[in-house]
Scaffold this motif. Structure first.
Motif, PDB file in Angstrom:
ATOM      1  N   GLY A 193       0.781  -1.222   0.000  1.00  0.00           N
ATOM      2  CA  GLY A 193       0.000   0.000   0.000  1.00  0.00           C
ATOM      3  C   GLY A 193       0.815   1.276   0.000  1.00  0.00           C
ATOM      4  N   THR A 194       2.139   1.183  -0.263  1.00  0.00           N
ATOM      5  CA  THR A 194       2.994   2.379  -0.239  1.00  0.00           C
ATOM      6  C   THR A 194       3.809   2.449  -1.523  1.00  0.00           C
ATOM      7  OG1 THR A 194       4.963   1.354   0.738  1.00  0.00           O
ATOM      8  CG2 THR A 194       3.209   2.041   2.253  1.00  0.00           C
ATOM      9  N   THR A 195       4.597   3.507  -1.636  1.00  0.00           N
ATOM     10  CA  THR A 195       5.501   3.689  -2.776  1.00  0.00           C
ATOM     11  C   THR A 195       6.956   3.480  -2.374  1.00  0.00           C
ATOM     12  OG1 THR A 195       5.658   6.071  -2.385  1.00  0.00           O
ATOM     13  CG2 THR A 195       3.893   5.324  -3.844  1.00  0.00           C
ATOM     14  N   ALA A 196       7.177   2.831  -1.225  1.00  0.00           N
ATOM     15  CA  ALA A 196       8.538   2.610  -0.728  1.00  0.00           C
ATOM     16  C   ALA A 196       9.066   1.275  -1.241  1.00  0.00           C
ATOM     17  CB  ALA A 196       8.545   2.628   0.806  1.00  0.00           C
ATOM     18  N   HIS A 224       1.434  -0.331 -12.303  1.00  0.00           N
ATOM     19  CA  HIS A 224       0.180  -1.092 -12.334  1.00  0.00           C
ATOM     20  C   HIS A 224      -0.156  -1.575 -10.917  1.00  0.00           C
ATOM     21  CE1 HIS A 224       0.428  -1.600 -16.819  1.00  0.00           C
ATOM     22  NE2 HIS A 224       1.721  -1.540 -16.555  1.00  0.00           N
ATOM     23  N   THR A 225      -1.437  -1.742 -10.638  1.00  0.00           N
ATOM     24  CA  THR A 225      -1.880  -2.312  -9.365  1.00  0.00           C
ATOM     25  C   THR A 225      -2.907  -3.400  -9.638  1.00  0.00           C
ATOM     26  OG1 THR A 225      -3.756  -0.798  -9.088  1.00  0.00           O
ATOM     27  CG2 THR A 225      -1.614  -0.029  -8.289  1.00  0.00           C
ATOM     28  N   ASP A 226      -3.265  -4.134  -8.594  1.00  0.00           N
ATOM     29  CA  ASP A 226      -4.413  -5.036  -8.704  1.00  0.00           C
ATOM     30  C   ASP A 226      -5.684  -4.231  -8.457  1.00  0.00           C
ATOM     31  OD1 ASP A 226      -4.572  -4.647  -5.936  1.00  0.00           O
ATOM     32  OD2 ASP A 226      -3.402  -6.455  -5.518  1.00  0.00           O
ATOM     33  N   SER A 227      -6.835  -4.904  -8.406  1.00  0.00           N
ATOM     34  CA  SER A 227      -8.106  -4.195  -8.304  1.00  0.00           C
ATOM     35  C   SER A 227      -8.580  -4.014  -6.867  1.00  0.00           C
ATOM     36  CB  SER A 227      -9.182  -4.932  -9.114  1.00  0.00           C
ATOM     37  OG  SER A 227      -9.389  -6.232  -8.586  1.00  0.00           O
ATOM     38  N   LEU A 228      -7.771  -4.426  -5.885  1.00  0.00           N
ATOM     39  CA  LEU A 228      -8.166  -4.224  -4.495  1.00  0.00           C
ATOM     40  C   LEU A 228      -8.210  -2.734  -4.193  1.00  0.00           C
ATOM     41  CD1 LEU A 228      -6.091  -7.039  -2.731  1.00  0.00           C
ATOM     42  CD2 LEU A 228      -8.540  -7.049  -3.276  1.00  0.00           C
ATOM     43  N   GLY A 229      -9.299  -2.304  -3.539  1.00  0.00           N
ATOM     44  CA  GLY A 229      -9.484  -0.889  -3.274  1.00  0.00           C
ATOM     45  C   GLY A 229      -9.046  -0.492  -1.878  1.00  0.00           C
ATOM     46  N   TYR A 230      -9.336   0.762  -1.534  1.00  0.00           N
ATOM     47  CA  TYR A 230      -8.996   1.323  -0.231  1.00  0.00           C
ATOM     48  C   TYR A 230     -10.278   1.740   0.482  1.00  0.00           C
ATOM     49  CZ  TYR A 230      -4.110   1.481  -1.709  1.00  0.00           C
ATOM     50  OH  TYR A 230      -2.858   1.140  -2.136  1.00  0.00           O
ATOM     51  N   ASN A 238      -5.883   3.477  -6.272  1.00  0.00           N
ATOM     52  CA  ASN A 238      -4.937   2.768  -7.135  1.00  0.00           C
ATOM     53  C   ASN A 238      -4.293   3.677  -8.177  1.00  0.00           C
ATOM     54  OD1 ASN A 238      -5.106   0.209  -5.952  1.00  0.00           O
ATOM     55  ND2 ASN A 238      -6.980  -0.284  -7.084  1.00  0.00           N
ATOM     56  N   TRP A 239      -4.963   4.761  -8.561  1.00  0.00           N
ATOM     57  CA  TRP A 239      -4.350   5.712  -9.489  1.00  0.00           C
ATOM     58  C   TRP A 239      -3.151   6.391  -8.839  1.00  0.00           C
ATOM     59  CZ3 TRP A 239      -5.518   5.401 -14.387  1.00  0.00           C
ATOM     60  CH2 TRP A 239      -6.784   4.946 -14.774  1.00  0.00           C
ATOM     61  N   MET A 240      -3.350   6.833  -7.625  1.00  0.00           N
ATOM     62  CA  MET A 240      -2.258   7.488  -6.906  1.00  0.00           C
ATOM     63  C   MET A 240      -1.125   6.513  -6.632  1.00  0.00           C
ATOM     64  SD  MET A 240      -4.708   9.587  -4.253  1.00  0.00           S
ATOM     65  CE  MET A 240      -3.333  10.243  -3.304  1.00  0.00           C
ATOM     66  N   ALA A 270      -3.269   2.323 -12.758  1.00  0.00           N
ATOM     67  CA  ALA A 270      -4.081   1.637 -11.737  1.00  0.00           C
ATOM     68  C   ALA A 270      -4.277   0.168 -12.135  1.00  0.00           C
ATOM     69  CB  ALA A 270      -5.404   2.370 -11.546  1.00  0.00           C
ATOM     70  N   ASP A 271      -5.526  -0.303 -12.128  1.00  0.00           N
ATOM     71  CA  ASP A 271      -5.809  -1.707 -12.459  1.00  0.00           C
ATOM     72  C   ASP A 271      -6.415  -1.850 -13.848  1.00  0.00           C
ATOM     73  OD1 ASP A 271      -8.124  -0.373 -11.825  1.00  0.00           O
ATOM     74  OD2 ASP A 271      -9.069  -2.066 -10.810  1.00  0.00           O
ATOM     75  N   ARG A 272      -6.209  -0.846 -14.723  1.00  0.00           N
ATOM     76  CA  ARG A 272      -6.872  -0.847 -16.029  1.00  0.00           C
ATOM     77  C   ARG A 272      -6.209  -1.764 -17.048  1.00  0.00           C
ATOM     78  NH1 ARG A 272      -9.884   1.253 -12.949  1.00  0.00           N
ATOM     79  NH2 ARG A 272     -11.189   3.100 -13.352  1.00  0.00           N
TER      80      ARG A 272
END
Length: 313
Positions: A193-196, A224-230, A238-240, A270-272
């Motif tokens: 969940g981070t950018t580290a 890219h990310t998976d489709s799990l949200g916050y 996921n965009w951020m 994101a997950d697109r």
């Protein structure tokens, strides 16, 4: 019949001439004026057509039209392929034109206008731009193959990176060579969940930076990310996350020696664009893609020309 002279007078008789004028009652119904009017209308129509052509065509098109109606011997010889006007005012299958069938006897040869553009900047000649672009793309492909071997050799030389071999994938694409850094259920390149970047991933990207630093190819990075949200998408989504991880990767490549000017595009999707389409939540959809783009020759106006596409192997 002359009248008798008066008695006692010696004068000649008077002669009376009677003139009869026949009036033409229907003269105004003739067609002569209609012919003159039709000629006038035709001339006006031709005049307005000329004005329209002058306003709706370019200088080059107007010259071609003028050359079609008044070709010169020099222009016909220089532009015998019909490049200046409509076939130089001749038919394509004229007897003396280019051979187009077995019985054709034309001996005219293809010529290049003496004032035509060309030379080293255009075409597929020895120094033509098209041939030069293709040669540049072929050189990039050889460099990409060498870079893959160099990265793999450096990874094998370090035990901490050798275990990440299954998380690195090299994919030739129509735009260049893409290096995918993949997560799975047991490993993540970034803290959850981070950018580290985790230490091993940071070392891996540093190795990639050392391998691609000698090249001149532009670089595109996509997160890219998976489709799990916050819980609250306004705080983090996921965009951020995908764009932040792409930027973190760019910073690590920059500290590894890659010049800032080479970064052409940094983006997060994101997950697109899932890798595992059937399962959008699969952790393997979390990845960062580093693409080494084909180099492109600059046009005279400074814009980059589209690279020659070569099928990926």
């Amino acid at each position: 019949m002359a009248a008798r002279a008066p008695h006692g007078a010696n004068q000649p008789p008077k002669v009376i001439v009677k003139k009869v004028f026949v009036k033409e009652h229907d003269a105004h119904h003739g067609g002569a004026w209609k012919v003159a009017y039709a000629d006038f209308v035709t001339a006006m129509m031709a005049f307005f057509l000329l004005l329209w052509l002058l306003g709706a065509t370019t200088e080059k098109q107007r010259k071609a039209l003028a050359d079609y109606f008044a070709p010169t011997l020099v222009e016909l010889r220089q532009n015998s392929a019909g490049s200046n006007g409509l076939l130089g005012g001749e038919s394509l299958n004229a007897k003396e034109n280019y051979p187009n069938k077995a019985a054709q006897t034309g001996t005219r040869s293809l010529t290049v206008p003496a004032i035509g553009p060309g030379g080293e900047e255009v075409g597929t000649g020895e120094k033509g731009s098209l041939k030069e672009q293709r040669a540049l793309t072929e050189e990039d492909r050889r460099n990409f193959d060498e870079t893959v071997r160099r990265i793999q050799a450096r990874m094998r030389a370090r035990p901490s990176l050798a275990k990440l071999g299954k998380h690195v994938r090299f994919v030739p694409t129509r735009d260049g060579m893409r290096i995918d850094l993949l997560d799975d259920a047991n490993y993540s390149m970034f803290d959850l969940g981070t950018t580290a970047l985790v230490p091993d991933a940071s070392a891996l990207i540093g190795t990639i930076a050392e391998s691609i630093e000698p090249l001149e190819n532009p670089i595109m990075i996509r997160g890219h990310t998976d489709s799990l949200g916050y819980g609250n998408p306004l705080d983090m989504n996921n965009w951020m996350l995908s764009s932040g991880r792409a930027e973190a990767t760019r910073r690590r490549l920059a500290t590894g020696g890659v010049g800032e000017v080479r970064f052409e595009r940094i983006e997060g999707v994101a997950d697109r664009e899932p890798l595992i389409v059937q399962t959008p939540t699969d952790p393997r959809n979390r990845r960062v893609s580093i693409t080494l783009l084909y180099r492109r020759i600059l046009d005279q106006d400074g814009t980059r020309r589209t690279p020659v596409r070569i099928a990926a192997r």
